[in-house]
Scaffold this motif. Structure first.
Motif, short mmCIF file in Angstrom:
data_model
loop_
_atom_site.label_atom_id
_atom_site.label_comp_id
_atom_site.label_asym_id
_atom_site.label_seq_id
_atom_site.Cartn_x
_atom_site.Cartn_y
_atom_site.Cartn_z
N SER A 121 0.82 -1.21 0.00
CA SER A 121 0.00 0.00 0.00
C SER A 121 0.86 1.27 0.00
CB SER A 121 -0.92 0.01 1.23
OG SER A 121 -0.15 0.08 2.42
N GLY A 122 0.23 2.38 -0.38
CA GLY A 122 0.89 3.67 -0.28
C GLY A 122 1.96 3.92 -1.31
N ASN A 123 1.92 3.21 -2.45
CA ASN A 123 2.86 3.43 -3.54
C ASN A 123 2.11 4.01 -4.75
OD1 ASN A 123 5.69 2.18 -2.89
ND2 ASN A 123 4.20 0.72 -2.07
N PRO A 124 2.80 4.77 -5.60
CA PRO A 124 2.14 5.37 -6.78
C PRO A 124 2.04 4.38 -7.94
CG PRO A 124 4.41 6.10 -6.70
CD PRO A 124 4.19 5.27 -5.45
N TRP A 125 1.28 3.33 -7.78
CA TRP A 125 1.23 2.23 -8.74
C TRP A 125 0.67 2.64 -10.10
CZ3 TRP A 125 4.04 -1.77 -7.69
CH2 TRP A 125 4.23 -2.17 -6.37
N MET A 126 1.25 2.06 -11.14
CA MET A 126 0.68 2.10 -12.48
C MET A 126 -0.16 0.85 -12.62
SD MET A 126 0.26 3.13 -15.58
CE MET A 126 0.05 2.62 -17.29
N CYS A 127 -1.50 1.02 -12.70
CA CYS A 127 -2.40 -0.13 -12.76
C CYS A 127 -2.49 -0.63 -14.20
CB CYS A 127 -3.78 0.24 -12.22
SG CYS A 127 -3.76 0.49 -10.42
N ASP A 128 -1.87 -1.75 -14.44
CA ASP A 128 -1.86 -2.35 -15.77
C ASP A 128 -1.79 -3.86 -15.63
OD1 ASP A 128 0.71 -2.76 -14.87
OD2 ASP A 128 1.69 -1.58 -16.43
N CYS A 129 -1.59 -4.54 -16.73
CA CYS A 129 -1.55 -6.00 -16.72
C CYS A 129 -0.41 -6.52 -15.83
CB CYS A 129 -1.38 -6.52 -18.16
SG CYS A 129 -1.39 -8.32 -18.31
N ASP A 130 0.74 -5.84 -15.82
CA ASP A 130 1.87 -6.28 -15.01
C ASP A 130 1.52 -6.29 -13.53
OD1 ASP A 130 3.42 -6.60 -17.25
OD2 ASP A 130 4.41 -4.66 -17.08
N LEU A 131 0.85 -5.23 -13.07
CA LEU A 131 0.47 -5.17 -11.66
C LEU A 131 -0.59 -6.23 -11.35
CD1 LEU A 131 0.72 -3.81 -8.90
CD2 LEU A 131 -1.07 -2.20 -9.61
N GLN A 132 -1.50 -6.44 -12.27
CA GLN A 132 -2.54 -7.44 -12.06
C GLN A 132 -1.93 -8.83 -11.89
OE1 GLN A 132 -6.15 -7.20 -14.49
NE2 GLN A 132 -6.02 -9.39 -14.87
N GLU A 133 -0.94 -9.16 -12.72
CA GLU A 133 -0.28 -10.47 -12.62
C GLU A 133 0.55 -10.56 -11.33
OE1 GLU A 133 1.91 -10.96 -16.23
OE2 GLU A 133 0.15 -11.69 -17.33
N VAL A 166 -10.82 -1.79 -9.14
CA VAL A 166 -10.69 -1.74 -10.60
C VAL A 166 -10.78 -3.12 -11.21
CG1 VAL A 166 -9.05 -1.25 -12.47
CG2 VAL A 166 -9.37 0.41 -10.64
N VAL A 167 -10.04 -4.10 -10.64
CA VAL A 167 -10.01 -5.42 -11.25
C VAL A 167 -11.29 -6.22 -11.02
CG1 VAL A 167 -7.49 -5.62 -11.25
CG2 VAL A 167 -8.76 -6.36 -9.25
N LYS A 168 -12.18 -5.71 -10.19
CA LYS A 168 -13.51 -6.33 -10.09
C LYS A 168 -14.33 -6.04 -11.34
CE LYS A 168 -14.14 -6.42 -5.05
NZ LYS A 168 -14.93 -5.85 -3.91
N ASP A 169 -14.06 -4.89 -11.96
CA ASP A 169 -14.86 -4.44 -13.09
C ASP A 169 -14.23 -4.74 -14.45
OD1 ASP A 169 -16.63 -3.36 -11.22
OD2 ASP A 169 -15.53 -1.46 -11.16
N VAL A 170 -12.90 -4.86 -14.50
CA VAL A 170 -12.24 -5.02 -15.80
C VAL A 170 -10.97 -5.86 -15.65
CG1 VAL A 170 -10.92 -2.88 -15.50
CG2 VAL A 170 -11.35 -3.75 -17.80
N LEU A 172 -7.45 -6.02 -16.70
CA LEU A 172 -6.51 -5.06 -17.26
C LEU A 172 -5.63 -5.67 -18.35
CD1 LEU A 172 -5.40 -3.18 -14.02
CD2 LEU A 172 -6.87 -2.33 -15.86
N CYS A 173 -5.43 -6.97 -18.30
CA CYS A 173 -4.63 -7.61 -19.35
C CYS A 173 -5.39 -7.60 -20.68
CB CYS A 173 -4.25 -9.03 -18.94
SG CYS A 173 -3.09 -9.08 -17.54
N ALA A 175 -7.78 -5.43 -21.35
CA ALA A 175 -7.92 -4.02 -21.70
C ALA A 175 -6.67 -3.54 -22.41
CB ALA A 175 -8.17 -3.19 -20.45
N TYR A 176 -5.51 -4.00 -21.94
CA TYR A 176 -4.25 -3.61 -22.57
C TYR A 176 -4.18 -4.15 -23.99
CZ TYR A 176 0.75 -3.38 -23.54
OH TYR A 176 1.97 -3.14 -24.11
N LYS A 177 -4.62 -5.41 -24.17
CA LYS A 177 -4.60 -5.99 -25.51
C LYS A 177 -5.51 -5.22 -26.45
CE LYS A 177 -5.20 -10.41 -27.93
NZ LYS A 177 -6.02 -9.85 -29.00
N ARG A 178 -6.71 -4.84 -25.98
CA ARG A 178 -7.62 -4.07 -26.84
C ARG A 178 -7.03 -2.72 -27.19
NH1 ARG A 178 -11.56 -6.13 -23.26
NH2 ARG A 178 -11.64 -4.14 -22.15
N THR A 179 -6.40 -2.07 -26.22
CA THR A 179 -5.79 -0.77 -26.48
C THR A 179 -4.68 -0.89 -27.52
OG1 THR A 179 -6.25 -0.08 -24.21
CG2 THR A 179 -4.58 1.17 -25.41
N THR A 180 -3.89 -1.96 -27.41
CA THR A 180 -2.81 -2.18 -28.38
C THR A 180 -3.38 -2.44 -29.77
OG1 THR A 180 -1.44 -3.12 -26.63
CG2 THR A 180 -0.79 -3.59 -28.90
#
Length: 237
Positions: A121-133, A166-170, A172-173, A175-180
């Motif tokens: 906790s308490g870190n400025p995380w970038m929420c993406d597929c890497d963090l999800q994994e 966030v990961v309850k609703d989407v 992210l892996c 979502a990243y593929k769709r964005t790419t």
């Protein structure tokens, strides 16, 4: 065991040792440390390095601590962890605190085989597929789960939201593929539009040149025009 414990009679500057609940404890809290001390007694069970100025954990930072059970690195300035920074701790470390640092992204290999209950906790995380994994493979301290907040995200609308919400609703892996995929389609369409535009320009330029030449021929005296027309027609053909 081939490893012999060698309790130190002196300790890293700013640190003091004690026996707490039957465990050998080394407290180096608020000692202005900029790196992990290299002379930590190898019989240490609990190590507190919180409230310091440590920015980086190098490879094998704690490898010579074979009985370390608790490690507190909270309230530092950690922005990067080497993929093998925690190597050697997987079998015995029970508690790991990395809260209130500057972690944006961490290689999931850092936590490979680690069984410790972890506070991120308490870190400025970038929420993406890497963090999800990464979160999937770490045993989170349940009291800290809501403190893992997206400082940024692959989807802008998630910035400022708790990661677990966030990961309850989407996914992210996905979502990243769709964005790419969308980015690739936009790029391909852009190149296609450039090629078509060039072809249209090329054809129109040739037509304009041919029109101007014909007008030039028409403006010539009759005799000279008849002499040049055959060569012009041959060139156009």
């Amino acid at each position: 065991m081939s490893l012999c414990f060698q309790p130190a009679t002196t300790f890293p500057k700013g640190c003091h040792s004690s026996q707490e609940d039957g465990y050998k404890t080394l407290r180096c809290s608020n000692a202005q440390l900029t790196e992990v001390p290299k002379d930590i007694p190898n019989d240490t069970n609990r190590l507190y390095l919180d409230f310091n100025l440590i920015t980086y954990l190098p490879s094998d930072a704690f490898r010579n601590l074979p009985v370390l059970m608790e490690l507190d690195l909270s309230h530092n300035s950690l922005g990067h962890l080497d993929a093998t920074a925690l190597r050697g701790l997987s079998d015995h470390l029970l508690s790991l605190d990395l809260s209130s640092n500057k972690l944006v992204s961490v290689n999931k290999e850092v936590f490979a085989n680690l069984k410790a209950r972890t506070n991120l906790s308490g870190n400025p995380w970038m929420c993406d597929c890497d963090l999800q994994e990464l979160i999937r493979m770490v045993e989170l301290d349940p009291t800290s789960s809501n403190g893992i907040v997206c400082a940024s995200s692959v989807l802008e609308e998630h910035a400022g939201k708790p990661f677990l919400q966030v990961v309850k609703d989407v996914d992210l892996c996905n979502a990243y593929k769709r964005t790419t995929d969308v980015a690739m389609l936009v790029t391909m369409f852009g190149w296609f539009a450039m090629v078509i535009s060039y072809l249209v320009y090329y054809v129109r330029q040739n037509q304009e040149d041919a029109r101007r030449h014909l007008e030039y021929l028409k403006s010539l005296p009759s005799k000279q025009r008849h002499t040049e027309e055959p060569s012009t027609l041959s060139t156009v053909v």
